[in-house]
Design an enzyme around this catalytic site. Sequence first.
Site, PDB file in Angstrom:
ATOM      1  N   GLU A  28       0.828  -1.215   0.000  1.00 49.51           N
ATOM      2  CA  GLU A  28       0.000   0.000   0.000  1.00 49.51           C
ATOM      3  C   GLU A  28       0.859   1.261   0.000  1.00 49.51           C
ATOM      4  O   GLU A  28       0.378   2.353   0.330  1.00 49.51           O
ATOM      5  CB  GLU A  28      -0.970   0.016   1.194  1.00 49.51           C
ATOM      6  CG  GLU A  28      -1.932  -1.147   1.278  1.00 49.51           C
ATOM      7  CD  GLU A  28      -3.014  -1.175   0.184  1.00 49.51           C
ATOM      8  OE1 GLU A  28      -2.998  -0.291  -0.694  1.00 49.51           O
ATOM      9  OE2 GLU A  28      -3.843  -2.102   0.203  1.00 49.51           O
ATOM     10  N   HIS A  52      -2.717   1.406   8.447  1.00 47.66           N
ATOM     11  CA  HIS A  52      -3.824   0.666   7.832  1.00 47.66           C
ATOM     12  C   HIS A  52      -3.950  -0.670   8.537  1.00 47.66           C
ATOM     13  O   HIS A  52      -2.955  -1.366   8.749  1.00 47.66           O
ATOM     14  CB  HIS A  52      -3.520   0.457   6.339  1.00 47.66           C
ATOM     15  CG  HIS A  52      -4.406  -0.562   5.686  1.00 47.66           C
ATOM     16  ND1 HIS A  52      -5.775  -0.457   5.668  1.00 47.66           N
ATOM     17  CD2 HIS A  52      -4.116  -1.719   5.033  1.00 47.66           C
ATOM     18  CE1 HIS A  52      -6.290  -1.494   5.036  1.00 47.66           C
ATOM     19  NE2 HIS A  52      -5.299  -2.276   4.647  1.00 47.66           N
ATOM     20  N   HIS A  78      -6.975  -4.142   9.343  1.00 50.49           N
ATOM     21  CA  HIS A  78      -8.257  -4.760   9.016  1.00 50.49           C
ATOM     22  C   HIS A  78      -9.082  -4.891  10.294  1.00 50.49           C
ATOM     23  O   HIS A  78      -9.305  -6.000  10.785  1.00 50.49           O
ATOM     24  CB  HIS A  78      -8.027  -6.133   8.363  1.00 50.49           C
ATOM     25  CG  HIS A  78      -7.280  -6.049   7.057  1.00 50.49           C
ATOM     26  ND1 HIS A  78      -6.877  -7.155   6.353  1.00 50.49           N
ATOM     27  CD2 HIS A  78      -6.886  -4.976   6.327  1.00 50.49           C
ATOM     28  CE1 HIS A  78      -6.255  -6.774   5.239  1.00 50.49           C
ATOM     29  NE2 HIS A  78      -6.233  -5.449   5.212  1.00 50.49           N
ATOM     30  N   HIS A  92     -12.950  -3.812   3.460  1.00 50.74           N
ATOM     31  CA  HIS A  92     -11.517  -4.035   3.580  1.00 50.74           C
ATOM     32  C   HIS A  92     -11.010  -3.677   4.988  1.00 50.74           C
ATOM     33  O   HIS A  92     -10.666  -4.560   5.755  1.00 50.74           O
ATOM     34  CB  HIS A  92     -10.792  -3.244   2.481  1.00 50.74           C
ATOM     35  CG  HIS A  92      -9.318  -3.497   2.414  1.00 50.74           C
ATOM     36  ND1 HIS A  92      -8.588  -3.462   1.256  1.00 50.74           N
ATOM     37  CD2 HIS A  92      -8.422  -3.784   3.386  1.00 50.74           C
ATOM     38  CE1 HIS A  92      -7.334  -3.724   1.499  1.00 50.74           C
ATOM     39  NE2 HIS A  92      -7.197  -3.919   2.792  1.00 50.74           N
TER      40      HIS A  92
HETATM   41  O1  2HA Z   1      -0.527  -5.085   3.709  1.00 56.11           O
HETATM   42  O2  2HA Z   1      -3.494  -4.983   4.175  1.00 56.11           O
HETATM   43  O3  2HA Z   1      -4.289  -3.796   1.939  1.00 56.11           O
HETATM   44  C1  2HA Z   1      -1.548  -5.901   3.292  1.00 56.11           C
HETATM   45  C2  2HA Z   1      -2.812  -5.154   3.198  1.00 56.11           C
HETATM   46  C3  2HA Z   1      -3.170  -4.619   1.888  1.00 56.11           C
HETATM   47 ZN    ZN Z   2      -5.440  -4.174   3.788  1.00 57.59          ZN
END
Ligand code: 2HA
Ligand code: ZN
Length: 273
Positions: free
Chosen positions: A125, A148, A150, A220
């Site tokens: 990313e 970032h 999840h 996501h």
């Molecule tokens: O790094 O989360 O969106 C792996 C991810 C890609």
């Molecule tokens: Zn991701």
Amino acid sequence: MKKFKKIKKIKKVKKTILDVSEVAGYLWQRGWAERNAGNISVNIDDYIDKDFTVDLSQYAYFSLEKSFPALGGKVFFVTGTGKRMRDIARKPLKNALIIKLNDKGDGYYIISHKKTVDNFAPTSELPTHLAIHEKLILPGSKNRVVMHTHANELAALTQIKEFNNEKILNKILFGMHPEAMIYIPKGIGFVEYALPGTIDIALKTIDMIDKYDVVLWEKHGVFAVGEDVMETFDMIDILAKSAKIYFMCKSAGFEPEGLSDDELEELIREYGN
Ligand code: 2HA
Ligand code: ZN
């Protein structure tokens, strides 16, 4: 790390690396970081003395698909592509790296590792991270961290079509716990689904980062910016808590009441800036 001893503010670089490894452990423990999910980058350029030089010819160079001229020459600590948060927690420098962009900002050198390290590149990313960092260095922002992850509870909300709407999302998240309004008064932005790792998702995200410090990627996860690593994690953690309370009430068979408009306004009056 030997060559970095020359950096006067090395303590701040070390603290950043320790903070990233601590938060990487939290992301794993929360169940938000399956396999190699998630990525973190920190602009550490302010911690590098202007007279600090490295012989860039010694390091592996990679070109970027898009150039980031405003970031030319700048230095970042970034998690590695394919690396697991649980491994970053234990061994940050084996699973994350320091990169320095070239002067034009259309490529970068990995300056923390020898040229020979195979399969060791920054997060997939990186286009989104750099596009955001390019905005964050503009006057008025002290944010230097991009994260970032999840976050299950927040990703789950985006699976519900009627919640793919900022007004509704924020009403739910603010309503479930007063801390959401206190610590994330701007609320959360919504980015409709786009292919991970692409310029497309990067462009959609930077449009939102002007307005919000935390944005939800449909189906996501979540992207957040902050002044330091801990504070950035905290914002995601608080919003995920709100989403969790929402789902807990729903699973128990109840519609959560949520804070009233008057109660939310009172929070803005007391804590707003
Ligand atoms: O790094 O989360 O969106 C792996 C991810 C890609
Ligand atoms: Zn991701």
